[in-house]
Design a protein around this motif. Structure first.
Motif, short mmCIF file in Angstrom:
data_model
loop_
_atom_site.label_atom_id
_atom_site.label_comp_id
_atom_site.label_asym_id
_atom_site.label_seq_id
_atom_site.Cartn_x
_atom_site.Cartn_y
_atom_site.Cartn_z
N VAL A 12 0.85 -1.20 0.00
CA VAL A 12 0.00 0.00 0.00
C VAL A 12 0.88 1.25 0.00
O VAL A 12 0.65 2.18 -0.78
N ARG A 13 1.90 1.29 0.85
CA ARG A 13 2.79 2.45 0.92
C ARG A 13 3.47 2.70 -0.43
O ARG A 13 3.53 3.84 -0.90
N ASN A 14 3.98 1.64 -1.06
CA ASN A 14 4.67 1.80 -2.35
C ASN A 14 3.74 2.33 -3.44
O ASN A 14 4.11 3.23 -4.21
N HIS A 15 2.54 1.79 -3.52
CA HIS A 15 1.61 2.23 -4.58
C HIS A 15 1.07 3.63 -4.32
O HIS A 15 0.84 4.38 -5.28
N ILE A 16 0.91 4.00 -3.06
CA ILE A 16 0.49 5.38 -2.77
C ILE A 16 1.61 6.35 -3.13
O ILE A 16 1.36 7.42 -3.70
N ALA A 17 2.85 5.97 -2.84
CA ALA A 17 3.99 6.84 -3.21
C ALA A 17 4.05 7.02 -4.72
O ALA A 17 4.27 8.13 -5.22
N LEU A 18 3.85 5.93 -5.47
CA LEU A 18 3.84 6.03 -6.93
C LEU A 18 2.71 6.92 -7.43
O LEU A 18 2.89 7.73 -8.34
N LYS A 19 1.53 6.78 -6.83
CA LYS A 19 0.39 7.60 -7.24
C LYS A 19 0.65 9.07 -6.96
O LYS A 19 0.34 9.94 -7.77
#
Length: 199
Positions: A131-138
């Protein structure tokens, strides 16, 4: 710090938190994921596809959607397809929630535009990291999109100004309101125009 200031600070921190929309028809799964992610993110939930699509479209929408595949009426694949077809929700990353025996269906979800998968039973640290990685990418994607829009607006203003300010492309002189061409004198601190009129 006063109580009012403390409340204001907490509200500002809460506003800055990313929003995670958890979509699952099983309340136990929602509860587990909310416990794992609740300290870092604002949690919104939906127990069916219609509610999920509405929640994703409201306001700025969530920063990420955790979506169960197997649900009655509308399954996760159909929800994902509709999210990716809607210009307002298509950029929201979707992470499918799946049981271990459904891993053979990963390619179907990825083909629909899902960003990732989380398998049941949940491993808390893996859920948090994904979740943290995909939010950072978004957020990086959103920032680049905003900067691109600002650059396009600035370029539009420059194009508008270039049509208003008569500059000779070869000699770089500027024509003033009386029709005279003046050479631009540049100093290190500011730009000055000479007082003599040049024709």
């Amino acid at each position: 710090m006063s109580l009012a200031e403390d409340n204001k600070k907490k509200k500002a921190e809460e506003t800055e938190k990313a929003v995670v929309l958890i979509v699952d028809d099983q309340a136990a799964n929602i509860r587990m994921l909310a416990e794992v992610l609740g300290n870092e993110y604002r949690i919104k939930t939906a127990s069916n596809g219609i509610t999920a699509l509405k929640a994703a479209s409201l306001g700025d929408g969530p920063d990420i959607i955790l979506l169960d595949i197997v649900m009655p009426e509308m399954d996760g694949y159909e929800i994902c397809r509709r999210l990716k077809e809607n210009p307002k929700t298509q950029a929201i990353p979707v992470i499918f929630i799946t049981a271990l025996d459904q891993l053979d269906q990963e390619s179907r979800g990825l083909a629909l535009g899902a960003a990732d998968y989380i398998t049941k039973p949940f491993k808390s640290h893996i859920v948090r990291l994904r979740v943290r990685n995909h939010i950072a990418l978004k957020r990086q994607h959103d920032l680049l999109k905003k900067q691109k829009q600002q650059l396009e607006e600035a370029l539009t203003r420059v194009r508008l100004l270039s049509g208003m300010l008569p500059i000779c492309s070869s000699c770089k002189k500027i024509r003033n309101d009386e029709g005279y061409w003046s050479q631009i004198a540049v100093s290190y601190t500011h730009l000055t125009l000479p007082t003599n009129r040049e024709v």
